[in-house]
Scaffold this active site. Sequence first.
Site, PDB file in Angstrom:
ATOM      1  CB  CYS A   2      15.539   4.087  23.029  1.00  0.00           C
ATOM      2  SG  CYS A   2      14.700   5.592  23.475  1.00  0.00           S
ATOM      3  NE  ARG A  27      14.778  -0.498  18.989  1.00  0.00           N
ATOM      4  CZ  ARG A  27      13.703  -1.234  19.276  1.00  0.00           C
ATOM      5  NH1 ARG A  27      13.407  -2.266  18.506  1.00  0.00           N
ATOM      6  NH2 ARG A  27      12.929  -0.970  20.293  1.00  0.00           N
ATOM      7  CD1 TRP A  75      11.371   8.719  19.401  1.00  0.00           C
ATOM      8  CD2 TRP A  75      12.527   8.329  17.549  1.00  0.00           C
ATOM      9  NE1 TRP A  75      10.631   9.145  18.361  1.00  0.00           N
ATOM     10  CE2 TRP A  75      11.306   8.927  17.194  1.00  0.00           C
ATOM     11  CE3 TRP A  75      13.410   8.005  16.543  1.00  0.00           C
ATOM     12  CZ2 TRP A  75      10.944   9.201  15.876  1.00  0.00           C
ATOM     13  CZ3 TRP A  75      13.063   8.266  15.233  1.00  0.00           C
ATOM     14  CH2 TRP A  75      11.849   8.868  14.910  1.00  0.00           C
ATOM     15  CG  ASN A  99      13.430   1.344  24.464  1.00  0.00           C
ATOM     16  OD1 ASN A  99      12.753   2.356  24.341  1.00  0.00           O
ATOM     17  ND2 ASN A  99      13.392   0.329  23.616  1.00  0.00           N
ATOM     18  N   GLY A 100      11.897   3.161  26.977  1.00  0.00           N
ATOM     19  CA  GLY A 100      10.535   3.124  27.520  1.00  0.00           C
ATOM     20  C   GLY A 100      10.225   4.450  28.183  1.00  0.00           C
ATOM     21  CD  GLU A 480      -4.280   6.673   6.113  1.00  0.00           C
ATOM     22  OE1 GLU A 480      -4.286   7.759   5.498  1.00  0.00           O
ATOM     23  OE2 GLU A 480      -3.258   5.978   6.246  1.00  0.00           O
ATOM     24  CE  LYS A 484      -1.014   3.883   4.522  1.00  0.00           C
ATOM     25  NZ  LYS A 484      -1.361   5.213   4.685  1.00  0.00           N
ATOM     26  CD  GLU A 487       0.589   5.549   0.944  1.00  0.00           C
ATOM     27  OE1 GLU A 487       1.580   6.249   0.713  1.00  0.00           O
ATOM     28  OE2 GLU A 487      -0.047   5.638   1.996  1.00  0.00           O
ATOM     29  CG  HIS A 503     -25.647  13.721  -3.342  1.00  0.00           C
ATOM     30  ND1 HIS A 503     -26.862  14.354  -3.490  1.00  0.00           N
ATOM     31  CD2 HIS A 503     -25.616  13.303  -2.046  1.00  0.00           C
ATOM     32  CE1 HIS A 503     -27.520  14.353  -2.339  1.00  0.00           C
ATOM     33  NE2 HIS A 503     -26.791  13.728  -1.440  1.00  0.00           N
ATOM     34  CE  LYS A 599       7.491   7.139   6.863  1.00  0.00           C
ATOM     35  NZ  LYS A 599       6.104   6.631   6.822  1.00  0.00           N
TER      36      LYS A 599
END
Length: 604
Positions: A2, A27, A75, A99-100, A480, A484, A487, A503, A599
Amino acid sequence: MCGIVGFVGTNKVKDVLLDGLKELEYRGYDSAGIAVLQGEQFSSYKAVGKLDNLVQKVADFKPKGFAIGIGHTRWATHGKPTELNAHPHLGTSSYVVHNGIIENYQEIKNQLTQDGVRFLSQTDTEVIVHLFEKHLAVEKTPFEAFEKTLSELEGAYAILLATKSMPDTIFFAKNGSPMIVGVNDENEKVFASSDAPLIGHAKDVLYLSDGDYGYVSPTELQLFNSDAKNIKPTFSPLPTSKLSAQKEGFRFFMEKEIYEQSDVISDALLGRIQDDGINFDELDPALFDGINEIKLCACGTSYHAALAASYLFERYAKVRASVEIASELRYKEPLLLKDTLFVVISQSGETADTLETLKMAKAAGLKTLVICNVDNSSMVRLADASVLTRAGIEKGVASTKAFATQMSVLWMLSLYVAQIRDTLTKKAMQKQLHALREVPNSVKINDALHEKIRRLSKRYLHGHGFFFIGRDVFFPLALEGALKLKEITYLHAEGYPSGEMKHGPIAMADPELFTIALMPKTLLYDKTKSNVEELSARDSTICAISPVTFDKADDFIQTKSHDHYMLEFFEMMVALQLLSMEISVRLGNDVDMPRNLAKSVTVE
Ligand code: AGP
């Protein structure tokens, strides 16, 4: 995450609030609102969706003269994105923005409800203003009522509160969520969650610390620390560039988001880790009734989270776990059985392939669950149940904090299912909970680590390819790490189970083949070590990431010793993210917006 703004001054309250909320759009949010107090008169406006919806609502609102005001972009974490849940929240004569996450909001809400308070929203935030007004009725001053309120809140918060009892004053408090306050030559005060909204309205800024609270008026700024001591504020000059302010001093959004992981993982854990187990307010345990298999389905980074989670579900919940790449599942005429819980994982909640598989599962009559970062997304609206990852908006196209919070939530979910199926002893559960609480610390970055990785990245700018290798959950992490690198550096990389190198792939071993080896101390270290030695013996260039020094590596990134392999997982995740970013920087690529990528992939 938020966004919060606040203002005490003359003739500018509406502009400062709306401009400030605009600067905080980065944000991420799904609703917004403001409240302005002039003398005894509150004016409040809220709107769901984009900020422009709020701007239109306040078009005819033209406050003149002195005013105080608070504003918020929300948010959603507790309660859907609706006007009723949008901030500011009203008591009878006070408004609050927050916020929180108030961890103990439910018990406060229950008590206040028993006292006769009628709640309008589903949010945790609304308890703050009602609790304040309960104390306002008995404390000597509004400030003492505010202090009493804070003493009863548990969790993370950045709060601004305005009340008719002191119409020229804004009360503030900061604990775990960001908030700053700026002042200008006219002695006006401006609050915000970050620098950007203050630029142009303030000259000097006070970065509040956790536990700080106090109040501002046209003539005062009274600051108290976590020991309730009245302290002198220390101001710093405000940065001038808004964009750099949005990146909060980092070079890229991706870098900021890597550094944010500790905070957002704390948010993901808040209210969910209990003393003796896991709690998801948003889940009904009946979702898991009759379930003999959990099928996890996703794309890209989210698929890697799904693959890592499958090890945890089988290990801790003793439930069969299968993993699907969404674009493959769509067309393979899959066997979808009703005793399978279909779990989709998606940062955006809009990825076309994943969304289609969710529709397939629903059409086949399966119960469905989505692990997502965006509350009002298509997948959240479609699934039977959803768990939000609370990472806040992720601007970098290469996912980092979204993956970190997905892994945190999925680990908790495997323990939640273990609770339901009674597959873990109390002692075993406590070991897991202890490790989970350490995750935010495990992803904190020290300058030495980042500098080490920045320095060694210069060696990895070419080569005929990278292998990222690991075993168990470190195999999905290797996938992953490879993604990274691909990309954002455009260099070729493969993630591979380290036991599989012999193998076939080991035929590629030579000095130009770079192997990033994930060598956790607490999980299959010796097995992984022998795989890496096979490569080193054939002169492959090895970068080992491990708490244990490994003399056969050409490069070595030392990680901390942990007593749980998942803490090694999170720490190595950060090392891989930083390594890819620093190589990308050296290659001069656009770290935040890599070529050819979007995105959210909303087409198949
Ligand atoms: C992650 O770095 C990539 N940007 C991409 O693989 C992403 O994870 C994938 O497109 C899935 O997106 P989602 O999590 O929003 O569904």
